[in-house]
Design a protein around this motif. Structure first.
Motif, short mmCIF file in Angstrom:
data_model
loop_
_atom_site.label_atom_id
_atom_site.label_comp_id
_atom_site.label_asym_id
_atom_site.label_seq_id
_atom_site.Cartn_x
_atom_site.Cartn_y
_atom_site.Cartn_z
N ILE A 14 1.01 -1.11 -0.17
CA ILE A 14 -0.37 0.20 -0.17
C ILE A 14 0.92 1.16 -0.14
O ILE A 14 1.77 1.31 0.91
N TYR A 15 0.76 2.17 -0.92
CA TYR A 15 1.34 3.40 -1.24
C TYR A 15 0.74 4.54 -1.25
O TYR A 15 -0.40 4.44 -1.12
N THR A 16 1.27 5.74 -0.89
CA THR A 16 0.61 6.96 -0.90
C THR A 16 0.95 7.59 -2.06
O THR A 16 2.00 7.98 -2.34
N VAL A 17 -0.11 7.83 -2.88
CA VAL A 17 -0.20 8.74 -4.11
C VAL A 17 -1.26 9.64 -4.14
O VAL A 17 -2.45 9.22 -3.85
N ARG A 18 -0.89 10.74 -4.58
CA ARG A 18 -1.78 12.06 -4.67
C ARG A 18 -2.73 12.16 -3.17
O ARG A 18 -3.84 12.07 -3.08
N GLU A 19 -1.91 11.81 -2.23
CA GLU A 19 -2.30 11.74 -0.72
C GLU A 19 -3.61 10.76 -0.33
O GLU A 19 -4.68 10.93 0.29
N ALA A 20 -3.40 9.62 -1.24
CA ALA A 20 -4.27 8.52 -1.16
C ALA A 20 -3.74 7.26 -0.89
O ALA A 20 -2.53 7.11 -1.36
N LYS A 21 -4.13 6.52 -0.01
CA LYS A 21 -3.61 5.11 0.08
C LYS A 21 -4.12 4.26 -0.89
O LYS A 21 -5.22 4.12 -1.08
N VAL A 22 -3.17 3.87 -1.65
CA VAL A 22 -3.63 2.92 -2.94
C VAL A 22 -2.68 1.87 -3.21
O VAL A 22 -1.68 1.53 -2.43
N MET A 23 -3.25 0.85 -3.94
CA MET A 23 -2.53 -0.38 -4.19
C MET A 23 -2.50 -0.41 -5.76
O MET A 23 -3.29 0.01 -6.38
N LEU A 24 -1.29 -1.04 -6.23
CA LEU A 24 -0.94 -0.80 -7.96
C LEU A 24 -1.56 -2.04 -8.48
O LEU A 24 -1.75 -3.21 -7.59
N ASP A 25 -1.96 -1.93 -9.60
CA ASP A 25 -2.40 -3.19 -10.44
C ASP A 25 -1.64 -4.38 -10.48
O ASP A 25 -2.35 -5.39 -10.19
N ARG A 26 -0.35 -4.29 -10.60
CA ARG A 26 0.41 -5.45 -10.57
C ARG A 26 0.39 -5.97 -9.09
O ARG A 26 0.46 -7.46 -9.19
#
Length: 168
Positions: A14-26
């Motif tokens: 889980i990463y923070t991108v654009r101030e949101a916690k996200v998971m990447l497709d891969r």
């Protein structure tokens, strides 16, 4: 991957991108045990389920920045920027992948997001307590420094001679 995935394994993805916690497709494709292109194809076929706050594609700069923070050897030679899924987007994925595996993995992912949310709340509370302690300590030390300043100043008569004075 018949057994449940450890929450720690998920939180590392889980990463923070654009101030949101996200998971990447891969990462999600790996957890669901499907190819990334299959996951992306299913998302594109059901794009109405994924508004911008559920899923977005990274810009090349965001992707490059994220790659620099992650072990770059594991990224391989991807030609397309990845999709980033917020917690709600991940929840939506189980509906379009429509497998028991996807449902089990999603449950674990939701638990990981909840655990992260609790950590953030605990961190914020700890930060508030530290600020209160800091201000309280600063007030107490301010009193100490004021007393020390008074003791050191010449106005308090500390320069008077000390000892036996002959009054002849």
């Amino acid at each position: 991957m018949n057994q449940l995935i450890a929450i720690d394994d998920i939180t590392q993805r889980i990463y923070t991108v654009r101030e949101a916690k996200v998971m990447l497709d891969r990462d999600l494709a790996e957890l669901y045990e499907v190819e990334t292109k299959v996951l992306k194809r299913n998302v594109r076929r059901n794009i109405d389920r994924f508004p911008q706050d559920f899923m977005f594609e990274l810009t090349p700069d965001e992707f490059q920045n994220l790659r620099s923070k992650i072990d770059t050897s594991s990224w391989g030679g991807t030609r397309y920027v990845p999709m980033a899924f917020t917690e709600h987007g991940v929840a939506m994925l189980s509906g379009i992948l429509n497998s028991k595996k996807a449902i089990r993995v999603n449950i674990q992912i939701m638990r990981a997001f909840v655990q992260l949310r609790h950590l953030v709340i605990d961190h914020a509370e700890l930060k508030r307590e530290l600020e209160a302690l800091r201000s309280q300590t600063e007030e107490r030390f301010q009193v100490v420094f004021t007393v020390l300043d008074n003791l050191v100043s010449d106005e308090n008569g500390l320069n008077k001679k000390i000892g036996f004075i002959d009054k002849k």
